[in-house]
Design a protein around this motif. Structure first.
Motif, short mmCIF file in Angstrom:
data_model
loop_
_atom_site.label_atom_id
_atom_site.label_comp_id
_atom_site.label_asym_id
_atom_site.label_seq_id
_atom_site.Cartn_x
_atom_site.Cartn_y
_atom_site.Cartn_z
N ILE A 8 0.79 -1.37 0.16
CA ILE A 8 0.05 0.04 0.09
C ILE A 8 0.92 1.24 0.14
O ILE A 8 0.50 2.23 -0.81
N CYS A 9 1.85 1.38 0.79
CA CYS A 9 2.79 2.45 0.73
C CYS A 9 3.67 2.38 -0.63
O CYS A 9 3.67 3.86 -1.11
N ASP A 10 3.87 1.47 -1.32
CA ASP A 10 4.53 1.70 -2.64
C ASP A 10 3.35 2.10 -3.48
O ASP A 10 3.87 2.74 -4.44
N GLN A 11 2.22 1.80 -3.43
CA GLN A 11 1.17 2.22 -4.34
C GLN A 11 0.96 3.58 -4.08
O GLN A 11 0.77 4.50 -5.06
N ALA A 12 0.84 3.93 -2.69
CA ALA A 12 0.74 5.57 -2.62
C ALA A 12 1.90 6.37 -2.87
O ALA A 12 1.58 7.62 -3.48
N ASP A 66 -9.33 5.70 -0.94
CA ASP A 66 -9.62 4.40 -1.42
C ASP A 66 -8.51 3.50 -0.77
O ASP A 66 -8.82 2.37 0.00
N MET A 67 -7.05 3.89 -0.83
CA MET A 67 -6.16 3.20 -0.27
C MET A 67 -6.20 3.19 1.42
O MET A 67 -5.85 2.35 2.06
N SER A 68 -6.65 4.40 1.84
CA SER A 68 -7.06 4.42 3.24
C SER A 68 -8.03 3.57 3.87
O SER A 68 -8.01 2.87 4.95
N LYS A 69 -9.03 3.05 3.07
CA LYS A 69 -10.07 2.19 3.45
C LYS A 69 -9.37 0.80 3.37
O LYS A 69 -10.08 -0.01 4.29
N LYS A 102 -3.54 4.04 7.34
CA LYS A 102 -4.87 4.40 7.45
C LYS A 102 -5.00 6.01 7.55
O LYS A 102 -5.54 6.62 6.65
N LYS A 103 -4.57 6.48 8.65
CA LYS A 103 -4.84 7.80 9.19
C LYS A 103 -4.26 8.78 8.37
O LYS A 103 -4.75 9.93 7.81
N ALA A 104 -2.77 8.33 8.01
CA ALA A 104 -1.97 9.35 6.75
C ALA A 104 -2.82 9.40 5.53
O ALA A 104 -2.75 10.46 5.14
N LEU A 105 -3.08 8.44 4.94
CA LEU A 105 -3.73 8.46 3.49
C LEU A 105 -5.25 8.94 3.67
O LEU A 105 -5.50 9.79 2.97
N GLY A 106 -6.00 8.94 4.93
CA GLY A 106 -7.35 9.45 4.94
C GLY A 106 -7.04 10.74 5.15
O GLY A 106 -7.73 11.70 4.52
N THR A 107 -5.90 11.16 5.87
CA THR A 107 -5.69 12.92 6.00
C THR A 107 -5.29 13.58 4.71
O THR A 107 -5.90 14.36 4.43
N MET A 108 -4.40 12.92 4.04
CA MET A 108 -4.10 13.34 2.89
C MET A 108 -5.25 13.51 1.64
O MET A 108 -5.63 14.43 1.19
#
Length: 162
Positions: free
Chosen positions: A59-63, A112-115, A123-129
């Motif tokens: 997920i980090c790589d995809q982000a 979507d990645m955060s979900k 989850k929090k970092a992606l959701g915040t971004m």
């Protein structure tokens, strides 16, 4: 004019730096090779999502790849908007619509990645971004380079990068 250019430069640097640690996508088709959309079995997709949710590195790589792609798109959209400023209202509207769609797509991908992520910090970092990008509502002039850098630092920390 200097503030938006500085923000553009900072954003591009931050997004490109975030994506530099990922491996290139070796599964991409060769240039010019046609690709056909494959039918997706919902059960297979759900199983893959469940397996991926526990794979924080993937997920980090995809982000990182998504952020890098958006950095390139952002720079192109910013240039398009700047060029369209001296043209008619139709050209300005088209440029703004494209930028808005691109920002919306990036926001959707982050959310979507955060979900999907099971790691709470990721989850929090992606959701915040995703929420911050959503708040832009396609207006690239609203980008705050300090806040963006803070968000990327949060994502880097969640992904174990310093």
């Amino acid at each position: 004019m200097r503030r938006p250019l500085a923000a553009c430069a900072a954003l591009c640097f931050a997004l490109l730096a975030a994506g530099c640690s990922g491996d290139p996508d070796e599964s991409a088709p060769a240039a010019g090779a046609p690709t056909a959309p494959a039918a997706v079995d919902p059960a297979v997709a759900a199983s893959a999502d469940a397996a991926l949710s526990a794979d924080t590195k993937a997920i980090c790589d995809q982000a990182a790849r998504t952020s890098t792609s958006f950095g390139t798109t952002f720079a192109a959209d910013y240039k398009l908007l700047t060029d369209a400023a001296s043209k008619d209202a139709g050209a300005r509207a088209q440029a703004q619509e494209k930028a808005a769609r691109d920002v919306e797509s990036f926001s959707y991908a982050l959310l979507d990645m955060s979900k999907l992520a099971s790691d709470p910090a990721l989850k929090k970092a992606l959701g915040t971004m995703g929420a911050q990008v959503t708040a832009l509502k396609g207006d690239l002039r609203k980008i705050d380079d300090a806040k963006l850098a803070e968000l990327h630092a949060t994502l880097d920390a969640a992904c174990g990068k310093s």
